[in-house]
Design a protein around this motif. Sequence first.
Motif, short mmCIF file in Angstrom:
data_model
loop_
_atom_site.label_atom_id
_atom_site.label_comp_id
_atom_site.label_asym_id
_atom_site.label_seq_id
_atom_site.Cartn_x
_atom_site.Cartn_y
_atom_site.Cartn_z
N LYS A 285 -25.11 10.13 42.10
CA LYS A 285 -24.34 8.88 42.15
C LYS A 285 -23.49 8.82 43.42
O LYS A 285 -23.41 7.78 44.08
N GLY A 286 -22.86 9.95 43.77
CA GLY A 286 -22.04 9.98 44.98
C GLY A 286 -22.86 9.74 46.24
O GLY A 286 -22.43 9.02 47.15
N LEU A 287 -24.07 10.32 46.27
CA LEU A 287 -24.95 10.14 47.42
C LEU A 287 -25.35 8.67 47.58
O LEU A 287 -25.28 8.10 48.68
N LEU A 288 -25.77 8.05 46.47
CA LEU A 288 -26.20 6.65 46.53
C LEU A 288 -25.02 5.73 46.87
O LEU A 288 -25.20 4.73 47.58
N GLU A 289 -23.83 6.06 46.36
CA GLU A 289 -22.65 5.24 46.67
C GLU A 289 -22.29 5.35 48.15
O GLU A 289 -21.91 4.35 48.78
N ASP A 290 -22.41 6.54 48.72
CA ASP A 290 -22.14 6.73 50.15
C ASP A 290 -23.11 5.90 50.99
O ASP A 290 -22.70 5.26 51.98
N ILE A 291 -24.38 5.90 50.61
CA ILE A 291 -25.37 5.11 51.34
C ILE A 291 -25.04 3.62 51.24
O ILE A 291 -25.10 2.89 52.23
N ASP A 292 -24.66 3.18 50.05
CA ASP A 292 -24.30 1.77 49.87
C ASP A 292 -23.06 1.41 50.70
O ASP A 292 -22.99 0.32 51.27
N ARG A 293 -22.09 2.31 50.77
CA ARG A 293 -20.88 2.04 51.55
C ARG A 293 -21.23 1.87 53.03
O ARG A 293 -20.67 1.00 53.71
N ILE A 294 -22.13 2.69 53.52
CA ILE A 294 -22.54 2.60 54.92
C ILE A 294 -23.33 1.32 55.17
O ILE A 294 -23.09 0.59 56.14
N VAL A 295 -24.28 1.02 54.27
CA VAL A 295 -25.16 -0.15 54.45
C VAL A 295 -24.38 -1.45 54.35
O VAL A 295 -24.54 -2.36 55.17
N TYR A 296 -23.54 -1.55 53.31
CA TYR A 296 -22.86 -2.83 53.05
C TYR A 296 -21.49 -2.93 53.70
O TYR A 296 -20.90 -4.02 53.74
N GLY A 297 -20.97 -1.80 54.20
CA GLY A 297 -19.70 -1.84 54.92
C GLY A 297 -18.58 -2.42 54.07
O GLY A 297 -18.35 -2.01 52.94
N GLY A 298 -17.89 -3.43 54.61
CA GLY A 298 -16.76 -4.05 53.93
C GLY A 298 -17.16 -4.81 52.67
O GLY A 298 -16.30 -5.11 51.84
N ASP A 299 -18.45 -5.12 52.53
CA ASP A 299 -18.91 -5.86 51.34
C ASP A 299 -19.05 -4.95 50.12
O ASP A 299 -19.24 -5.45 49.01
N TYR A 300 -18.99 -3.64 50.31
CA TYR A 300 -19.30 -2.71 49.22
C TYR A 300 -18.36 -2.92 48.03
O TYR A 300 -18.82 -2.98 46.88
N GLU A 301 -17.04 -3.00 48.28
CA GLU A 301 -16.08 -3.14 47.19
C GLU A 301 -16.31 -4.44 46.42
O GLU A 301 -16.20 -4.47 45.20
N TYR A 302 -16.65 -5.51 47.17
CA TYR A 302 -16.94 -6.79 46.50
C TYR A 302 -18.18 -6.67 45.62
O TYR A 302 -18.21 -7.18 44.50
N ARG A 303 -19.21 -6.02 46.13
CA ARG A 303 -20.45 -5.86 45.37
C ARG A 303 -20.20 -5.03 44.11
O ARG A 303 -20.73 -5.35 43.04
N GLN A 304 -19.40 -3.97 44.22
CA GLN A 304 -19.08 -3.14 43.07
C GLN A 304 -18.30 -3.93 42.02
O GLN A 304 -18.54 -3.79 40.82
N LEU A 305 -17.36 -4.76 42.50
CA LEU A 305 -16.57 -5.58 41.58
C LEU A 305 -17.47 -6.53 40.81
O LEU A 305 -17.36 -6.66 39.58
N ILE A 306 -18.38 -7.20 41.52
CA ILE A 306 -19.31 -8.13 40.88
C ILE A 306 -20.19 -7.39 39.88
O ILE A 306 -20.38 -7.84 38.74
N LYS A 307 -20.73 -6.25 40.29
CA LYS A 307 -21.63 -5.47 39.43
C LYS A 307 -20.92 -5.00 38.16
O LYS A 307 -21.42 -5.21 37.05
N GLU A 308 -19.76 -4.37 38.32
CA GLU A 308 -19.05 -3.81 37.17
C GLU A 308 -18.55 -4.91 36.24
O GLU A 308 -18.64 -4.79 35.01
N THR A 309 -18.04 -6.01 36.82
CA THR A 309 -17.54 -7.10 35.99
C THR A 309 -18.67 -7.78 35.24
O THR A 309 -18.54 -8.09 34.05
N SER A 310 -19.79 -8.02 35.91
CA SER A 310 -20.94 -8.66 35.27
C SER A 310 -21.47 -7.83 34.12
O SER A 310 -21.79 -8.35 33.05
N GLU A 311 -21.57 -6.51 34.33
CA GLU A 311 -22.06 -5.61 33.27
C GLU A 311 -21.11 -5.64 32.07
O GLU A 311 -21.57 -5.64 30.91
N ALA A 312 -19.81 -5.66 32.33
CA ALA A 312 -18.83 -5.68 31.24
C ALA A 312 -18.86 -7.01 30.49
O ALA A 312 -18.79 -7.04 29.26
N LEU A 313 -18.98 -8.12 31.23
CA LEU A 313 -18.95 -9.45 30.61
C LEU A 313 -20.08 -9.63 29.62
O LEU A 313 -19.88 -10.14 28.51
N VAL A 314 -21.30 -9.25 30.01
CA VAL A 314 -22.44 -9.46 29.12
C VAL A 314 -22.42 -8.52 27.93
O VAL A 314 -23.14 -8.74 26.94
#
Length: 636
Positions: A285-314
């Motif tokens: 998980k840490g490895l994949l998160e590091d790759i995502d942080r590098i790829v998405y840069g400043g967008d990573y935190e926003y993407r995580q927020l959307i992902k986690e919130t969407s999973e919780a909402l449904v």
Amino acid sequence: MGWYPYTTLAAFLINIFLAVFVYSRSKGKKSLILFGNMLVMASIWQISAFFVNISKTPAEGLFWNRILHIGAIMVVPTFFHFAWDFAKNKKRKRAILVPFVYIVSAYLLLNLFSPSLIESVKKAEYIGYLYKTGPLYYIYGALFAFAAIYGVVVTYRTFQNSQGYKKQRAKFILFCLMLAVFAALVFFAMASNDTVKIPPVDNLISIVFSVTFTYAVLTYRIIDVRVLITKIFLLIAYSIFFLSIYTAVSSLLFWLLFREINYTPIITATIPFAVFIALFRPLRKGLLEDIDRIVYGGDYEYRQLIKETSEALVAILDFHELLGYLTDTLKQNLKPQKLSLFLKDGEEFTVKSSSSVTSSSQRISSKTEFIKTIETLKRPFMSWEFDKDKPDEKKVASTLKRLRAQVVSPLFLKEDLIGFLALDAKISGKSYSSKDLEVLNAIASTAAIALQNARLYEEAITDGLTGLYHHRYFQHRIKEELARSIRDNYPLTLLMLDIDYFKNINDKHGHQTGDRVLEKLADIFKENLRLFDIIARYGGEEFAILIPALGKNTSKNHFKKASTVAERLRQAVQSAKFTDKKLSVTVSIGVAFFNGKDASVTPSELIGEADQQLYKAKGAGRNRVCKKDISKKMLA
């Protein structure tokens, strides 16, 4: 050892990692299990090819070339089976072809160490040793060609006959299949013919195929090509990095212990090492998160927020809990001064959840210019977008000012507007960024579906007349809340309420008036209690209310607060106006407290004590509150 063996090893590590990942996500789905099998066969092929690359003698090269063909042969039927399963229809046409391909492959495996399949090997550039084929290899070649052509053709037909995401998925898989066939052809040309000079790119193509195909199979959608390529190269870089550390440490240990370095056991141990990385969830998980942080840069935190919130909402089905989670999440992350959630209620939009008590009574007609603007734009918008000098926009700007809304985000269910979110200016004074609006829009899209699901669920567990929970659901919740109270050691209170002389109301004014009284009482309870307090129609004119811990985490403070709530409800009912007949309605209330410290207390004991206090209130003249601490009773 040149660079080519390292790419072979990297391809193996990535494939075995993906195989473990696919199996873990399969959940019994046949298509995913078949794809995982194909990745395992490809892994056997590649790790054997690596040992061919580093073989020192012709005997070693011959042995590992034959072992290599376990994967090379079995990848054909697993590939064919996956393609058939992906393209199958209800009639399961040509099902006989699947066992036929497996039988032919099994026959070839039986002749794995026979010269009729692979005769000999000789030294070659890059790959270590190339092999000379025997007559049975023509059967393997024909089988490979048949499976490749069949896979491409049936996938292309599936692509032609599909619509929507299935068409996109088939298109992506078709591209991957062609890529896999091309990689295999490059390998065979390099490994069996030294007259053909081809750059050793088969491993790189194989890696691209495996990662791309895994994404397509698991997600059913297309990934941005640039993002995909970046992720692949980062994954390769991380693989090489971990492999280098592992090799360096292992070599050092060998030298310290034996004063020499033997690479055979070191390389053999890479298999469990790769499986460990794939199975060890924190590292993966840490490895994949590091790759995502590098790829998405400043967008990573926003993407995580959307992902986690969407999973919780449904995942949340309780309507009030969902409202609370949605507003709390947006408030914590976007930090508005005020946040209100409006939902459609008949011909009006009313506040269902808000961070401000003063806005809870606001209502907006569905025929206003403001609502028409939301339905037209179908996107989040800012208050500064509207010109106060234009008549139509002036009305919208005026509504926004009244709502104290700097940003509005609609909640659409298909084409129907079911509500909207209204956010005031940020606490920090900064303006909302485009990323903030993207996050708000993404969460709102998921929230609309989640709210609809929660409403449907609520209809199934609520009383049709009052909108309160029904008796059966209350029995379920009291078990849950009592167990949580005991587990977390926090107090819990149960209120049992009964309408005084309700039979006289029905007899004198009619049952329709009695129904309106019940509806009015339900409204009073909702107005005077918290979102997460559990209010139920226990039966007839009797109601039950569960109140989890109030105030500070002390039983004394909770009991005091809960007693205040019970008295406030009694007074609110007594002072309320019921229908146009100027009815005087009162309630008697029995209260049972529990401090959460006695694990032997049961739901029936808590209900029984509240019931006794209710009868005591009625016996003492009605329109009063009687209470008792069940904890003291248990200690006595």
